[in-house]
Enzyme design. Structure first.
Site, PDB file in Angstrom:
ATOM      1  N   ILE A 163       0.817  -1.225   0.000  1.00  0.00           N
ATOM      2  CA  ILE A 163       0.000   0.000   0.000  1.00  0.00           C
ATOM      3  C   ILE A 163       0.842   1.262   0.000  1.00  0.00           C
ATOM      4  CG2 ILE A 163      -2.024  -1.068   1.064  1.00  0.00           C
ATOM      5  CD1 ILE A 163      -1.109   0.010   3.748  1.00  0.00           C
ATOM      6  N   GLY A 221       8.711   3.720  -0.334  1.00  0.00           N
ATOM      7  CA  GLY A 221       9.618   4.856  -0.277  1.00  0.00           C
ATOM      8  C   GLY A 221      11.036   4.371  -0.159  1.00  0.00           C
ATOM      9  N   GLY A 222      11.955   5.304  -0.039  1.00  0.00           N
ATOM     10  CA  GLY A 222      13.367   4.955   0.014  1.00  0.00           C
ATOM     11  C   GLY A 222      13.732   4.166   1.259  1.00  0.00           C
ATOM     12  N   MET A 223      12.927   4.300   2.332  1.00  0.00           N
ATOM     13  CA  MET A 223      13.232   3.590   3.568  1.00  0.00           C
ATOM     14  C   MET A 223      12.752   2.150   3.547  1.00  0.00           C
ATOM     15  SD  MET A 223      14.858   5.377   5.802  1.00  0.00           S
ATOM     16  CE  MET A 223      14.463   4.472   7.279  1.00  0.00           C
ATOM     17  N   GLY A 224      11.782   1.816   2.695  1.00  0.00           N
ATOM     18  CA  GLY A 224      11.199   0.485   2.674  1.00  0.00           C
ATOM     19  C   GLY A 224       9.797   0.549   2.125  1.00  0.00           C
ATOM     20  N   ASP A 245       8.451  16.170  10.831  1.00  0.00           N
ATOM     21  CA  ASP A 245       8.124  15.845   9.442  1.00  0.00           C
ATOM     22  C   ASP A 245       6.625  15.935   9.204  1.00  0.00           C
ATOM     23  OD1 ASP A 245       8.792  15.215   6.834  1.00  0.00           O
ATOM     24  OD2 ASP A 245       8.657  13.058   7.153  1.00  0.00           O
TER      25      ASP A 245
END
Length: 870
Positions: A18, A21-24, A124
């Site tokens: 769903i 991103g770059g983190m996972g 953030d």
């Protein structure tokens, strides 16, 4: 590696991807044990620090507007699955109606307020991290960049739409560019006010469907945030004050707390149309009937019993708690440490971490605002205040040598600016303080430690002086009329409302070493019944009369109890390289010492460990260096401290505490142990001998002034023996030492904001000249006057510094140079710390050695009234 539908991670069954991103990735998954769907966030690496940080942050936040964390795996996070669009998706459909934007922003603000109360900054906040459920509930997501207290955090990937470039310390940029605060965009430290900036940006976007700060690339976007003045013309006029307050580029001018938004939005209500105004009286009547029904139902309910809890807290590395204060809402404790470089620390009572408060170096006597959102303290001769969430400290008033303050409900602060004298009042917004005329017959020499009664202009305070009959805890009001004594005890005090009445409660104070509770009627300002004990062995935490306890109106009590133990100490010779030589004497409770001119004996004091919360009565001892034997030199009941050997070796001068411990008296005694003490006629607060002339005819001493800090004086031992003022300023001048030729005096002063060594002609001619560079204290002359030694404090430990001197009427000196660093060196107070031999090749010092001291932990008791059966 991406997960595929049907696979498992831990006990969870993956349903679908769903988010990515770059983190996972983020997956929808099913928990077969609880038969519910969850959201699983996987890490690109094995449980990186960002995931650990997010887990800690969100798990600590049990709030309906914050996404809940259910479970943590080795490289994944299990969270509440939230159905519904993101705020970003809603904004893409157009500007939100004003009432809907207010409803959503209020829930975002409540989430931020809950986080800020736990000392967590989101860092953030953006529309993509806010979800709106079908029922209208708002959920704030992704605390992956959260700043928890003062703990440094790390980042992960530049590929994420959230920027993450390096460690989250000063000089680092984190957060999505368009929503960053200016300080965040510049890579500077951030606090809760960065979230307030982002809140204003998000609110603007909700109301206009436009991005406030834009650029073609990262650099232009950041430049827009830092430099451009936002255009708010498209925002409804009634919302502009709030958004303007959030978007001040200077954090000091920005809205300081998200809770303050109500001050700016009280008028922001959706207007009633003329067609509905006629319904208002009927609606109010219906609401009144409904409220009455609900009240009847409510008072029929049996209220849940409030439980009591007792536990202890310790600090890292067994550091002591000093000047402990609990916030009025009972959620935080503030304290400092009297070891090393002191500063304030803040800790949520439901947290395992403490947070340093930058900008509070040397701070003492913290006190909270009534709403618990700001904290006042004293540092470097000033009274200051700062937001609990962090940020710069603002100066409120001068306080040369303070003894406590209290923050009233109307923005008035009452404080003790000096150790001697009365109390003053000042507005928290600044302005000249006004002294309160609280003089009452027989008392008033030293008024200190004020504490407002809740929601009142009245306050408690301690009045003490030499006459023990005039000591006690008094109550007075801002009208300045003389106060009345409540109890005759020498202690700080606080009023705690009862569980059933805000005006019937208890005054808490220390009697001897026992924490007591005295029933008190706040309306009549009278005690009721008998006082009863709560805890034993409560130390004098910080200064005379400042007891180591605090309590909040909600019934949470904190205190330190127990004696702890002092560390072992050693008087030892070191050479110019710092190599240890012969040990002279070793004992656990050495506080200060002096070397006989012939080097054959040492006199040292024991006890007086107020610096670690221990008050141990002590005595003076003479130690024979050659034979290693000690014999008692003083015999109570006074507590003799800071001995100094006369240049001829025939007598020792020291300071005795007299009266109730506020004043010191300088006394002299010949080195015959059977001799009697002779008063030198010098008494005062903090009266200590610091040096002699080489001929033994003049002494240098310090004493705290009525309106100043420590002042320097000379006492001639011949003639009329009339004291002569050497140096008196609003600052502290201590550790005075005369040059061997008697022409010059060195001393320590904090006039620059930190301690430095200064030199001045003894005849008063010329100006003071600074010897040290970057800090210094406790200067000592070599016997030929050709070198001066002093201490410089550094993170690695105290340094022994040397300065070359050309004696004479036009004395010149060189640049300080370090001889060696000695982390175990005991930091002295106002007295001589370095005893060089005649050639300056060796130094006799007092070092910490062997067993480290133990400090009593902090005990926390919730609902203490029930715990003690009251």
């Amino acid at each position: 590696m991406p997960l595929v539908p049907g696979s498992q991670i831990g006990p969870y069954e993956i349903i679908e991807l769903i988010g990515k991103g770059g983190m996972g990735e983020v997956y929808r998954a099913h928990d077969p044990r609880l038969r519910r769907d969850v959201a699983i966030k996987t890490s690109a690496q094995r449980f990186g620090e960002r995931f650990e940080r997010e887990a800690r942050a969100v798990a600590a936040l049990n709030h309906p507007n914050i996404c809940q964390v259910y479970d943590v795996g080795p490289d994944y996070l299990v969270m509440e699955l939230i159905e519904g669009p993101t705020l970003s998706e809603l904004i893409k459909q157009g500007a939100l109606p004003l009432d809907e934007a207010i409803r959503i922003s209020e829930q975002i603000a409540e989430a931020l307020a809950a986080a800020h109360e736990k000392l967590i900054t989101h860092r953030d906040l953006k529309p993509g991290n806010v979800k709106v459920k079908e029922d209208g509930t708002v959920k704030v997501l992704d605390f992956g960049l959260a700043k928890i207290g003062g703990t440094p955090t790390t980042s992960a990937s530049d590929n994420s739409p959230t920027l993450s470039m390096s460690l989250t310390q000063a000089g680092v940029i984190l957060g999505t560019a368009a929503y960053m605060s200016p300080e965040q965009a510049r890579g500077k430290p951030v606090d809760a006010r960065s979230d307030i900036w982002a809140f204003g940006v998000v609110l603007f976007e909700m109301l206009t469907a436009r991005r406030l700060f834009r650029g073609e690339d990262l650099t232009e976007t950041l430049a827009s945030v830092v430099k451009e003045q936002p255009n708010l013309s498209a925002v409804p006029a009634r919302m502009r004050p709030l958004i303007e307050a959030c978007l001040q580029k200077d954090p000091k001018k920005r809205l300081q707390s998200i809770g303050d938004r109500h001050l700016l939005t009280a008028q922001v209500q959706t207007p009633r149309s003329s067609q509905t105004r006629w319904l208002w009286p009927a609606l109010m009547g219906a609401m009144t009937l409904l409220a009455g029904g609900l009240a009847w139902i409510h008072f029929r309910e049996v209220q849940p019993e409030v439980q009591t809890l007792r536990y202890v807290l310790t600090r890292p590395n067994n550091a002591p708690f000093a000047y402990v204060q609990i916030s009025p809402n009972g959620r935080y404790i503030a304290y400092s440490s009297r070891t090393g470089n002191t500063r304030l620390h803040l800790r949520a009572l439901d947290s395992l971490e403490e947070r340093d408060l930058p900008g509070t170096e040397g701070a003492s006597y913290p006190f909270f605002s009534p709403d618990s959102e700001r904290i006042g303290f004293f540092s470097q001769g000033k009274m200051k205040a700062m937001a609990v969430g962090g940020g710069p400290a603002t100066v409120i008033a001068d306080a040369p040598d303070p003894r406590g303050g209290t923050w009233g409900p109307d923005g008035v602060i009452v404080f003790a600016p000096t150790v001697n004298g009365g109390l003053s009042r000042v507005s928290v917004s600044g302005g000249p303080p006004a002294e309160l005329n609280l003089a009452h017959e027989g008392a008033g020499d030293s008024l200190r430690y004020p504490a407002f009664l809740p929601d009142s202009d009245r306050f408690l305070y301690l009045a003490q002086r030499e006459n023990l009959e005039d000591v006690g805890i008094f109550v007075a009001s801002l009208d300045g009329k003389p106060g009345s004594r409540i109890v005759p005890d020498r202690s700080s005090a606080i009023f705690v409302p009862g569980t059933r009445s805000k005006t019937q409660g208890h005054i808490l104070f220390r009697r001897d070493t026992t924490l007591m509770a005295q029933p008190f009627d706040m309306d009549r300002l009278q005690t009721r019944g008998e006082a009863f004990p709560l805890a034993d062995q409560i130390p004098d935490n910080g200064n005379v009369g400042y007891a180591a306890f605090s309590a909040a109106p909600n019934g949470t009590l904190v205190f330190t109890s127990g004696g702890g133990s002092p560390e072992e100490r050693e008087i030892v010779w070191l050479d110019r390289s710092g190599k240890r030589g012969k040990s002279v004497v070793k004992q656990k409770n050495i506080a200060s010492f002096s070397l006989a001119p012939n080097g054959a004996q040492v006199v040292y004091s024991t006890g007086n460990f107020s610096g670690i919360g221990l008050n141990i009565p002590g005595d003076l001892w003479l130690h024979d260096v050659a034979h290693g034997a000690s014999q008692r030199f003083s015999y109570g009941p006074a507590n003799p401290i800071t001995p100094s050997w006369s240049p001829d070796g025939g007598s020792i001068v020291y300071s005795n505490t007299i009266g109730n411990g506020i004043l010191n008296e300088l006394v002299q005694k010949t080195t015959q142990t059977s001799a009697k003490e002779e008063s030198l006629g010098i008494t005062g607060t903090n009266a200590y001998l610091t040096g002699w002339s080489s001929d033994g005819k003049t002494m240098v001493y310090t004493v705290t002034g009525d309106k100043t800090k420590d002042d320097l004086w000379l006492l001639p031992l011949n003639g009329d023996r009339k004291p002569k003022m050497v140096k008196q300023t609003p600052y502290s001048e201590t550790s005075g030492q005369l040059s061997p030729d008697g022409r010059w005096i060195t001393y320590t002063s904090d006039a620059s904001g930190s301690n430095e060594i200064y030199l001045q002609a003894l005849d008063g001619g010329g100006v003071q000249r600074q010897i040290s560079v970057g800090g210094g204290r406790n200067a000592t002359w070599r016997s030929d006057g050709k070198e001066v030694y002093f201490l410089a404090i550094a993170s690695a430990g105290p340094k022994i510094m040397a300065v070359d001197v050309q004696p004479g009427p036009n004395l010149t000196f060189g640049t300080p140079r370090e001889l060696f660093t000695e982390p175990a060196l005991l930091l002295p107070g106002r007295t001589q710390a370095i005893y060089p031999n005649a050639a300056g090749t060796q130094f006799l010092l007092l070092l910490r050695t062997g067993t480290a001291p133990s400090f009593p932990p902090l005990t926390v008791v919730t609902n203490w009234q029930k715990a003690y059966g009251k």
